[in-house]
Write an enzyme that holds these catalytic residues in place. Structure first.
Site, PDB file in Angstrom:
ATOM      1  N   LYS A  77     -21.556  19.802 -39.010  1.00  0.00           N
ATOM      2  CA  LYS A  77     -21.924  20.405 -37.648  1.00  0.00           C
ATOM      3  C   LYS A  77     -23.541  20.975 -37.878  1.00  0.00           C
ATOM      4  CE  LYS A  77     -17.963  20.301 -34.828  1.00  0.00           C
ATOM      5  NZ  LYS A  77     -16.819  20.127 -36.106  1.00  0.00           N
TER       6      LYS A  77
HETATM    7  C1  PLP Z   1     -15.986  18.768 -35.751  1.00  0.00           C
HETATM    8  C2  PLP Z   1     -15.256  18.365 -37.057  1.00  0.00           C
HETATM    9  C3  PLP Z   1     -14.764  16.855 -37.254  1.00  0.00           C
HETATM   10  C4  PLP Z   1     -14.839  16.007 -35.891  1.00  0.00           C
HETATM   11  O1  PLP Z   1     -15.913  15.384 -35.674  1.00  0.00           O
HETATM   12  P1  PLP Z   1     -16.320  14.854 -34.279  1.00  0.00           P
HETATM   13  O2  PLP Z   1     -17.859  14.692 -34.136  1.00  0.00           O
HETATM   14  O3  PLP Z   1     -15.917  15.833 -33.369  1.00  0.00           O
HETATM   15  O4  PLP Z   1     -15.432  13.623 -34.289  1.00  0.00           O
HETATM   16  C5  PLP Z   1     -14.395  16.597 -38.433  1.00  0.00           C
HETATM   17  N1  PLP Z   1     -14.375  17.289 -39.649  1.00  0.00           N
HETATM   18  C6  PLP Z   1     -14.794  18.359 -39.337  1.00  0.00           C
HETATM   19  C7  PLP Z   1     -14.662  19.525 -40.617  1.00  0.00           C
HETATM   20  C8  PLP Z   1     -15.198  19.148 -38.182  1.00  0.00           C
HETATM   21  O5  PLP Z   1     -15.811  20.401 -38.234  1.00  0.00           O
END
Ligand code: PLP
Length: 409
Positions: A77
């Site tokens: 993210k």
């Molecule tokens: C947010 C997140 C996901 C999921 O990603 P999406 O784009 O919501 O499908 C997977 N792994 C981690 C560690 C995350 O923080």
């Protein structure tokens, strides 16, 4: 959703292994942004982004991990938050006004947003988090930034934080005094940069001298397995494919929150309440990016052509974390483990070059990883830095009036 997704020229793919991550990012972003931001300005936004890599690690022939955890908060993210910060600061600089970002967090989103906007001129970030309801590491990652980042510790739940943020957006006095925006994950500016690393992964394969058995520089079969919750990461991959990246399949790997794998099987989409798992960032019962996926692939048949779906239990996840560690001496976190499982299921029947996304550093989930591996996890330096720093938060009651008084102080 972008109105159109233009393809990149052949020459881009022919030379991609000579491009840096930043150069790839610029070429891709240009396609989306067009002339909304002048080329020179976009270039300087990308020049500062990303300042961390997304290395591709080979586990064995045809099996790779794309490590997306080298950003400031050790999860993918960070890419979205950092890019969005660059785009917003461009518009803020034009308007010559301060911008205030209010975000409620249950843990991870707040720290990624803080990391993305840290020291960005003209922008203040206020993070509301529920007191006592985030892990100790998470709290340190929210409360130790300083500068333009303020952590507001609410005596309440995540839902209270979210309610207070929403109320702030509609309050006339606050709106008159402060220019407010949110850093909501549905924001397209957070998705665009997530497509960069699919190209970068492909470039790294070519750079390694890996070419397809089918000849030329293309690949017979390249698949990405994406551990998914809200399906933003997978949607960004679909954008990359639309732009010309030769991906033959995406694998939607989920925990027991399996509405998308289920849809691919039954052709019925039935969103429901989420269930708690050890891969908790993927505990999503009604994925917000499903609408974008439907726009790219309106029928279930069309979606099946591009995506295979698999779902796994916590027990399977734990078991495979052990297996991968024993086999490769490589530690995966519970989210990456779900991605690995999906890839293995797909590879049973197809001899493909597979990449699974490792979305977070295992040290972020020590509570799960250490007992499973019976092994101490090394905490990376920059996570240590957070842990060592002193917490600094503004405690407030579970009351909108207190938030308002603080913002208007
Ligand atoms: C947010 C997140 C996901 C999921 O990603 P999406 O784009 O919501 O499908 C997977 N792994 C981690 C560690 C995350 O923080």
């Amino acid at each position: 959703m972008p109105e159109t997704i233009p393809t990149l020229p052949d020459t881009f793919f022919e030379n991609i292994d000579q491009y840096s991550f930043g150069e790839i990012g610029f070429a891709v972003a240009k396609q989306f942004i067009q002339n909304e931001i002048p080329e020179g300005d976009l270039k300087s936004i990308i020049d500062n982004f990303p300042d961390f890599d997304a290395p591709l690690v080979r586990l064995e022939e045809g099996l790779y991990v794309l490590e997306l955890f080298h950003g400031p908060t050790l999860a993918f993210k960070d890419f979205g938050a950092r890019f969005m910060a660059g785009i917003l600061s461009h518009f803020v600089a034009q308007e010559n006004k301060e911008l205030n970002i209010l975000v409620a967090t249950s843990g991870d989103t707040g720290s990624a947003v803080a990391g993305g906007f840290y020291k960005v001129p003209g922008i203040n970030v206020f993070i509301l988090y529920p007191s006592g309801k985030v892990s100790e590491i998470q709290e340190k990652q929210l409360t130790t930034w300083g500068e333009n980042i303020t952590a507001i510790e609410v005596q309440g739940t995540f839902d209270d934080c979210q309610r207070m943020v929403k109320q702030a957006f509609t309050d006339e006095q606050i709106k008159a005094k402060l220019q407010l925006t949110s850093a909501n994950s549905i924001n397209i500016a957070r998705l665009i940069p997530q497509s960069f690393y699919y190209f970068h992964a492909y470039a790294q394969l070519l750079y390694e001298g890996k070419t397809a058995t089918g000849g030329g520089r293309g690949w017979d079969e390249l698949v990405f397995s994406v551990p998914s919750g809200n399906f933003g990461n997978l949607t960004a991959g679909l954008f990359a494919q639309r732009m010309g990246l030769p991906v033959s399949k995406f694998i939607a790997s989920t925990n027991i929150n399996d509405v998308v794998p289920e849809y691919l099987q039954s052709h019925v989409f039935s969103p429901r309440a989420s269930q708690q798992t050890i891969s908790n960032a993927m505990d999503v019962g009604n994925p917000s990016n499903f609408a974008r996926m439907k726009e790219l692939m309106p029928t279930a048949e069309a979606m099946q052509e591009k995506i295979s779906g698999f779902a796994f239990s916590d027990d399977e996840t734990r078991e495979v974390m052990r297996k991968v560690y024993n086999k490769y001496k490589y530690v995966i976190d519970p989210h990456g483990a779900v991605g690995y499982l999906g890839l293995m299921d797909y590879k049973k029947n197809q001899n493909v070059n597979g990449i699974f996304l490792e979305t977070a550093h295992p040290a972020k989930f020590v509570d799960v990883v250490e007992p499973v591996l019976q092994q101490k996890i090394e905490i990376p330096d920059h996570l240590q830095q957070f842990i060592k720093k002193k917490k600094n938060s503004i405690p407030i009651a579970n009351s909108f009036v207190e938030l308002k008084n603080f913002l208007l102080r």
